[in-house]
Enzyme design. Structure first.
Site, PDB file in Angstrom:
ATOM      1  N   HIS A 263      17.540   6.095 -26.644  1.00 31.96           N
ATOM      2  CA  HIS A 263      18.383   6.898 -27.241  1.00 31.96           C
ATOM      3  C   HIS A 263      18.595   7.241 -28.666  1.00 31.96           C
ATOM      4  O   HIS A 263      18.146   6.354 -29.322  1.00 31.96           O
ATOM      5  CB  HIS A 263      19.762   6.628 -26.506  1.00 31.96           C
ATOM      6  CG  HIS A 263      20.204   5.396 -27.121  1.00 31.96           C
ATOM      7  ND1 HIS A 263      20.037   3.926 -26.783  1.00 31.96           N
ATOM      8  CD2 HIS A 263      21.243   4.926 -28.301  1.00 31.96           C
ATOM      9  CE1 HIS A 263      20.526   2.921 -27.510  1.00 31.96           C
ATOM     10  NE2 HIS A 263      21.404   3.854 -28.374  1.00 31.96           N
TER      11      HIS A 263
ATOM     12  N   HIS B 257      29.177   8.247 -33.377  1.00 32.87           N
ATOM     13  CA  HIS B 257      29.081   6.875 -32.849  1.00 32.87           C
ATOM     14  C   HIS B 257      29.437   5.411 -33.876  1.00 32.87           C
ATOM     15  O   HIS B 257      30.061   4.473 -33.884  1.00 32.87           O
ATOM     16  CB  HIS B 257      27.614   6.312 -32.531  1.00 32.87           C
ATOM     17  CG  HIS B 257      27.355   4.999 -31.959  1.00 32.87           C
ATOM     18  ND1 HIS B 257      27.904   4.322 -30.960  1.00 32.87           N
ATOM     19  CD2 HIS B 257      26.520   4.258 -32.357  1.00 32.87           C
ATOM     20  CE1 HIS B 257      27.546   3.151 -30.732  1.00 32.87           C
ATOM     21  NE2 HIS B 257      26.601   2.887 -31.780  1.00 32.87           N
TER      22      HIS B 257
ATOM     23  N   HIS C  81      24.030   4.555 -24.426  1.00 35.74           N
ATOM     24  CA  HIS C  81      23.020   3.678 -25.244  1.00 35.74           C
ATOM     25  C   HIS C  81      22.307   2.826 -24.455  1.00 35.74           C
ATOM     26  O   HIS C  81      21.646   1.858 -24.854  1.00 35.74           O
ATOM     27  CB  HIS C  81      23.873   2.603 -26.012  1.00 35.74           C
ATOM     28  CG  HIS C  81      24.841   3.553 -27.037  1.00 35.74           C
ATOM     29  ND1 HIS C  81      24.640   3.627 -28.412  1.00 35.74           N
ATOM     30  CD2 HIS C  81      26.106   4.111 -26.750  1.00 35.74           C
ATOM     31  CE1 HIS C  81      25.457   4.586 -28.882  1.00 35.74           C
ATOM     32  NE2 HIS C  81      26.435   4.838 -28.217  1.00 35.74           N
TER      33      HIS C  81
ATOM     34  N   ASP D  77      21.383   7.961 -31.700  1.00 35.47           N
ATOM     35  CA  ASP D  77      22.749   7.595 -31.945  1.00 35.47           C
ATOM     36  C   ASP D  77      23.356   8.742 -32.841  1.00 35.47           C
ATOM     37  O   ASP D  77      22.413   9.050 -33.620  1.00 35.47           O
ATOM     38  CB  ASP D  77      23.033   6.238 -32.746  1.00 35.47           C
ATOM     39  CG  ASP D  77      23.149   5.006 -31.934  1.00 35.47           C
ATOM     40  OD1 ASP D  77      23.164   5.271 -30.663  1.00 35.47           O
ATOM     41  OD2 ASP D  77      23.059   3.917 -32.457  1.00 35.47           O
TER      42      ASP D  77
HETATM   43 ZN   LIG Z   1      23.027   2.843 -29.699  1.00 34.01          ZN
END
Ligand SMILES: [Zn+2]
Length: 258
Positions: free
Chosen positions: A71, A77, A67, A73
């Site tokens: 980035h 996550h 992270h 997710d």
């Molecule tokens: Zn993140």
């Protein structure tokens, strides 16, 4: 075709709450390392000075979270279970590439302080730009947080989305929502302060937790969103393929026709 870099750097010299370690083996150190490896593994003697400039190849070794820097997710996550599909969230390496090359839409949220915006604010922004996101479009939130990148304030002062705003975008068929801020949710300190004041659990990371019920990806820590038109461009943000990871770094880029 014009390219605009939408990525922030992974920079070990910049402030991070979770610092990056970046160790470089220089080309000369690489030559000496190769000499010792050849000796220990194969019993071979090698003179590094026979190489041009006495140098072999450099090597970077990094320690950082998935992270850190710009980035994407993945659903895994957001939690270990989902209420959709077979109940198991997908990791970043399992996400379809088709999600990450699509027309982009920029919403200007720079007028808001720290906290969250809701569906009504987002709809107001659709009206202002004269475009409502369509199926598969990538929505990018220009919160203005980039101005604080590299400082502690980047992690504490920004605006995120509440659950109503996330559901509105997902209802339109959006599967990727990006932000130039540290998180698509409000800052930790702001969330916990509102929770302490109200005792309302729905203020706890609503944007991330919405992903336990509906499959979508977030892009965090984007850059240069203020250089983009509101729509009429493509976003390319393929995440790095890390097996079993909840996020992957991306070199996000906007593609604009001349
Ligand atoms: Zn993140």
């Amino acid at each position: 075709m014009r390219l605009i870099d939408l990525s922030s750097a992974i920079d070990a010299a910049a402030y991070e709450p979770d610092p990056i370690e970046h160790n470089v083996l220089t080309p000369r150190q690489g030559a000496l390392h190769m000499q010792s490896e050849m000796r220990s593994h194969f019993g071979l003697e090698f003179d590094p000075d026979v190489l041009p400039d006495g140098e072999f190849l450099s090597l970077d070794r990094l320690s950082l979270t998935s992270h850190t820097g710009t980035h994407v997710d993945a659903p895994s996550h957001y939690g270990s279970r989902t209420t959709y599909g077979d109940g198991t969230p997908r990791h970043i390496d399992e996400m379809p590439l088709e999600w990450f090359l699509n027309p982009g839409v920029v919403l200007d949220l720079t007028g808001y302080g720290t906290g969250v915006v809701g569906a009504a604010d987002v709809e107001k922004e659709f009206a202002r730009i004269g475009h409502t996101p369509r199926d598969g479009e990538i929505v990018l939130l220009n919160t203005g947080a980039q101005d604080r990148a590299g400082t502690p304030a980047y992690f504490t002062d920004f605006v995120g989305l509440d659950a109503s705003a996330v559901h509105l975008l997902l209802d339109l068929g959006v599967r990727v929502i990006g932000t130039d801020a540290f998180s698509l949710d409000a800052p930790f300190n702001d969330i916990l302060e509102r929770y302490r004041r109200t005792g309302d659990r729905s203020v706890l990371w609503p944007a991330h937790f919405a992903g336990r019920h509906r499959e979508y990806c977030q892009i965090e820590r984007l850059a240069n969103l203020s250089l983009l038109p509101a729509y009429g461009f493509q976003v390319c943000c393929f995440p790095v393929k890390i097996t079993g990871a909840g996020a992957g770094w991306t070199r996000a880029v906007a593609l604009l026709e001349d």
